[in-house]
Motif scaffolding. Structure first.
Motif, PDB file in Angstrom:
ATOM      1  N   SER A 270       0.845  -1.188   0.032  1.00 56.98           N
ATOM      2  CA  SER A 270       0.174  -0.012   0.079  1.00 56.98           C
ATOM      3  C   SER A 270       0.874   1.058  -0.013  1.00 56.98           C
ATOM      4  O   SER A 270       1.910   1.343   0.696  1.00 56.98           O
ATOM      5  N   PHE A 271       0.430   2.065  -0.847  1.00 57.52           N
ATOM      6  CA  PHE A 271       1.019   3.364  -0.677  1.00 57.52           C
ATOM      7  C   PHE A 271      -0.091   4.506  -0.286  1.00 57.52           C
ATOM      8  O   PHE A 271      -1.125   4.546  -1.315  1.00 57.52           O
ATOM      9  N   TYR A 272       0.113   5.187   0.644  1.00 59.20           N
ATOM     10  CA  TYR A 272      -1.156   6.087   1.082  1.00 59.20           C
ATOM     11  C   TYR A 272      -0.595   7.503   0.656  1.00 59.20           C
ATOM     12  O   TYR A 272       0.251   7.978   0.977  1.00 59.20           O
ATOM     13  N   LEU A 273      -1.505   8.108   0.001  1.00 64.71           N
ATOM     14  CA  LEU A 273      -1.389   9.699  -0.389  1.00 64.71           C
ATOM     15  C   LEU A 273      -2.400  10.349   0.192  1.00 64.71           C
ATOM     16  O   LEU A 273      -3.686  10.326  -0.149  1.00 64.71           O
ATOM     17  N   MET A 274      -2.185  11.311   1.100  1.00 65.03           N
ATOM     18  CA  MET A 274      -3.138  11.787   2.057  1.00 65.03           C
ATOM     19  C   MET A 274      -3.436  13.329   1.633  1.00 65.03           C
ATOM     20  O   MET A 274      -4.400  13.695   1.988  1.00 65.03           O
ATOM     21  N   ARG A 275      -2.918  13.587   0.606  1.00 66.20           N
ATOM     22  CA  ARG A 275      -3.130  14.987  -0.081  1.00 66.20           C
ATOM     23  C   ARG A 275      -4.338  14.720  -1.024  1.00 66.20           C
ATOM     24  O   ARG A 275      -3.873  14.465  -1.968  1.00 66.20           O
ATOM     25  N   THR A 276      -5.383  15.604  -0.879  1.00 72.80           N
ATOM     26  CA  THR A 276      -6.466  15.452  -1.654  1.00 72.80           C
ATOM     27  C   THR A 276      -5.924  16.187  -3.179  1.00 72.80           C
ATOM     28  O   THR A 276      -6.253  15.937  -4.146  1.00 72.80           O
ATOM     29  N   ASP A 277      -5.191  17.393  -2.837  1.00 72.85           N
ATOM     30  CA  ASP A 277      -4.720  18.192  -3.903  1.00 72.85           C
ATOM     31  C   ASP A 277      -3.825  17.522  -4.928  1.00 72.85           C
ATOM     32  O   ASP A 277      -4.172  17.620  -6.052  1.00 72.85           O
ATOM     33  N   VAL A 278      -3.070  16.600  -4.370  1.00 74.28           N
ATOM     34  CA  VAL A 278      -2.256  16.000  -5.121  1.00 74.28           C
ATOM     35  C   VAL A 278      -2.979  14.787  -5.840  1.00 74.28           C
ATOM     36  O   VAL A 278      -2.543  14.644  -7.104  1.00 74.28           O
ATOM     37  N   ARG A 279      -3.812  14.193  -5.322  1.00 74.09           N
ATOM     38  CA  ARG A 279      -4.723  13.227  -5.638  1.00 74.09           C
ATOM     39  C   ARG A 279      -5.313  13.694  -7.086  1.00 74.09           C
ATOM     40  O   ARG A 279      -5.454  13.018  -8.028  1.00 74.09           O
ATOM     41  N   ASP A 280      -5.834  14.912  -6.876  1.00 78.81           N
ATOM     42  CA  ASP A 280      -6.871  15.572  -7.794  1.00 78.81           C
ATOM     43  C   ASP A 280      -5.970  15.737  -9.018  1.00 78.81           C
ATOM     44  O   ASP A 280      -6.371  15.640 -10.201  1.00 78.81           O
ATOM     45  N   ALA A 281      -4.945  16.126  -9.026  1.00 81.24           N
ATOM     46  CA  ALA A 281      -3.895  16.518  -9.938  1.00 81.24           C
ATOM     47  C   ALA A 281      -3.332  15.412 -10.708  1.00 81.24           C
ATOM     48  O   ALA A 281      -3.067  15.436 -11.955  1.00 81.24           O
ATOM     49  N   PHE A 282      -3.450  14.267 -10.353  1.00 81.14           N
ATOM     50  CA  PHE A 282      -3.103  13.065 -10.773  1.00 81.14           C
ATOM     51  C   PHE A 282      -4.073  11.997 -11.036  1.00 81.14           C
ATOM     52  O   PHE A 282      -3.844  11.003 -11.265  1.00 81.14           O
ATOM     53  N   THR A 283      -5.294  12.538 -11.111  1.00 79.34           N
ATOM     54  CA  THR A 283      -6.540  11.712 -11.336  1.00 79.34           C
ATOM     55  C   THR A 283      -6.460  10.570 -12.627  1.00 79.34           C
ATOM     56  O   THR A 283      -6.751   9.633 -12.498  1.00 79.34           O
ATOM     57  N   ASP A 284      -5.869  11.540 -13.755  1.00 82.06           N
ATOM     58  CA  ASP A 284      -5.764  10.523 -15.043  1.00 82.06           C
ATOM     59  C   ASP A 284      -4.603   9.264 -14.688  1.00 82.06           C
ATOM     60  O   ASP A 284      -4.947   8.375 -15.033  1.00 82.06           O
ATOM     61  N   ARG A 285      -3.627   9.718 -14.121  1.00 78.97           N
ATOM     62  CA  ARG A 285      -2.587   8.655 -14.068  1.00 78.97           C
ATOM     63  C   ARG A 285      -3.096   7.442 -13.077  1.00 78.97           C
ATOM     64  O   ARG A 285      -2.416   6.537 -13.162  1.00 78.97           O
ATOM     65  N   LEU A 286      -3.716   8.037 -11.890  1.00 82.39           N
ATOM     66  CA  LEU A 286      -4.239   7.271 -10.979  1.00 82.39           C
ATOM     67  C   LEU A 286      -5.442   6.028 -11.288  1.00 82.39           C
ATOM     68  O   LEU A 286      -5.510   5.165 -10.677  1.00 82.39           O
ATOM     69  N   ALA A 287      -5.904   6.589 -12.468  1.00 85.29           N
ATOM     70  CA  ALA A 287      -7.183   5.774 -12.773  1.00 85.29           C
ATOM     71  C   ALA A 287      -6.950   4.349 -13.374  1.00 85.29           C
ATOM     72  O   ALA A 287      -7.631   3.661 -13.233  1.00 85.29           O
ATOM     73  N   ALA A 288      -5.563   4.343 -13.833  1.00 81.54           N
ATOM     74  CA  ALA A 288      -5.134   3.009 -14.206  1.00 81.54           C
ATOM     75  C   ALA A 288      -4.800   1.938 -13.082  1.00 81.54           C
ATOM     76  O   ALA A 288      -4.422   0.766 -13.537  1.00 81.54           O
ATOM     77  N   HIS A 289      -4.885   2.497 -12.158  1.00 85.82           N
ATOM     78  CA  HIS A 289      -4.379   1.611 -10.766  1.00 85.82           C
ATOM     79  C   HIS A 289      -5.494   1.276  -9.935  1.00 85.82           C
ATOM     80  O   HIS A 289      -6.659   1.845  -9.820  1.00 85.82           O
ATOM     81  N   ASP A 290      -5.069   0.535  -8.844  1.00 81.42           N
ATOM     82  CA  ASP A 290      -6.092  -0.073  -7.953  1.00 81.42           C
ATOM     83  C   ASP A 290      -5.855   1.052  -6.811  1.00 81.42           C
ATOM     84  O   ASP A 290      -4.892   0.966  -6.011  1.00 81.42           O
ATOM     85  N   MET A 291      -7.131   1.873  -6.845  1.00 84.76           N
ATOM     86  CA  MET A 291      -6.613   2.940  -5.887  1.00 84.76           C
ATOM     87  C   MET A 291      -7.976   3.436  -4.980  1.00 84.76           C
ATOM     88  O   MET A 291      -9.323   3.237  -5.681  1.00 84.76           O
ATOM     89  N   GLY A 292      -8.006   3.205  -3.488  1.00 83.77           N
ATOM     90  CA  GLY A 292      -8.946   3.376  -2.734  1.00 83.77           C
ATOM     91  C   GLY A 292      -8.979   4.946  -2.592  1.00 83.77           C
ATOM     92  O   GLY A 292      -8.644   5.820  -3.241  1.00 83.77           O
ATOM     93  N   LYS A 293      -9.740   5.631  -1.489  1.00 81.47           N
ATOM     94  CA  LYS A 293      -9.849   6.967  -1.424  1.00 81.47           C
ATOM     95  C   LYS A 293      -8.430   7.613  -1.011  1.00 81.47           C
ATOM     96  O   LYS A 293      -8.017   8.771  -1.785  1.00 81.47           O
ATOM     97  N   ALA A 294      -7.473   6.956  -0.411  1.00 84.67           N
ATOM     98  CA  ALA A 294      -6.215   7.463  -0.342  1.00 84.67           C
ATOM     99  C   ALA A 294      -5.055   6.371  -0.343  1.00 84.67           C
ATOM    100  O   ALA A 294      -3.893   6.669  -0.139  1.00 84.67           O
ATOM    101  N   CYS A 295      -5.477   5.219  -0.687  1.00 81.39           N
ATOM    102  CA  CYS A 295      -4.529   4.052  -0.667  1.00 81.39           C
ATOM    103  C   CYS A 295      -4.328   3.448  -2.128  1.00 81.39           C
ATOM    104  O   CYS A 295      -5.342   3.016  -2.928  1.00 81.39           O
ATOM    105  N   LEU A 296      -3.294   3.618  -2.634  1.00 82.54           N
ATOM    106  CA  LEU A 296      -2.771   2.878  -3.993  1.00 82.54           C
ATOM    107  C   LEU A 296      -2.249   1.554  -3.644  1.00 82.54           C
ATOM    108  O   LEU A 296      -1.282   1.482  -2.856  1.00 82.54           O
ATOM    109  N   ARG A 297      -2.947   0.629  -4.237  1.00 82.27           N
ATOM    110  CA  ARG A 297      -2.512  -0.804  -4.047  1.00 82.27           C
ATOM    111  C   ARG A 297      -1.670  -1.345  -5.139  1.00 82.27           C
ATOM    112  O   ARG A 297      -2.294  -1.632  -6.270  1.00 82.27           O
ATOM    113  N   PHE A 298      -0.593  -2.197  -4.764  1.00 81.44           N
ATOM    114  CA  PHE A 298       0.021  -3.059  -5.659  1.00 81.44           C
ATOM    115  C   PHE A 298       0.261  -4.488  -5.296  1.00 81.44           C
ATOM    116  O   PHE A 298       0.932  -4.691  -4.382  1.00 81.44           O
ATOM    117  N   ARG A 299      -0.566  -5.341  -6.027  1.00 84.39           N
ATOM    118  CA  ARG A 299      -0.618  -6.774  -5.493  1.00 84.39           C
ATOM    119  C   ARG A 299       0.671  -7.473  -5.841  1.00 84.39           C
ATOM    120  O   ARG A 299       0.916  -8.384  -5.291  1.00 84.39           O
TER     121      ARG A 299
END
Length: 130
Positions: free
Chosen positions: A63-92
């Motif tokens: 798990s990689f936790y990104l708690m900054r909503t502003d950064v998450r919002d700026a990377f929406t397109d790149r994060l869309a290709a990954h398993d992402m919860g509210k603040a948790c990017l998961r790599f199986r």
């Protein structure tokens, strides 16, 4: 427990990916303090009280936790290709951790300055993830 002990306790198959995560955090998050909260490594801006970044070895994934909503919002397109919860990017699969994306998220977090952190996340992520 410190972060070195956390890494040593992780399964051998995941240690290289977890060590790389730590290396990126230490390199890119200048002015942040590394610690352990809620059983996982966290990174708090110097003088701050809330973790902005954390990572963990979970049973099924890294798990990689990104708690900054502003950064998450700026990377929406790149994060869309990954398993992402509210603040948790998961790599199986540790071999498929997107270190380029994580580096860019860390750089954006470091540049962002104070604020923008999910409410209630004081030195950790549980109980306050937005």
């Amino acid at each position: 427990m410190d972060v070195a002990a956390y890494l040593e306790a992780a399964p051998e198959t995941r240690r290289p990916a977890l060590a790389r995560l730590r290396e990126l955090c230490v390199t890119e998050l200048k002015g942040f303090e590394e610690g352990i909260a809620y059983g996982m490594p966290v990174y708090v801006r110097a003088g701050g009280t809330e973790a902005e970044i954390a990572w963990a070895n979970q049973k099924q994934y890294i798990s990689f936790y990104l708690m900054r909503t502003d950064v998450r919002d700026a990377f929406t397109d790149r994060l869309a290709a990954h398993d992402m919860g509210k603040a948790c990017l998961r790599f199986r699969n540790p071999a498929k951790v997107d270190f380029d994306l994580i580096r860019d998220l860390l750089r954006a977090t470091a540049r962002a300055g104070r604020g923008g952190v999910c409410g209630g996340v004081r030195g950790g992520v549980r109980g306050g993830v937005c």
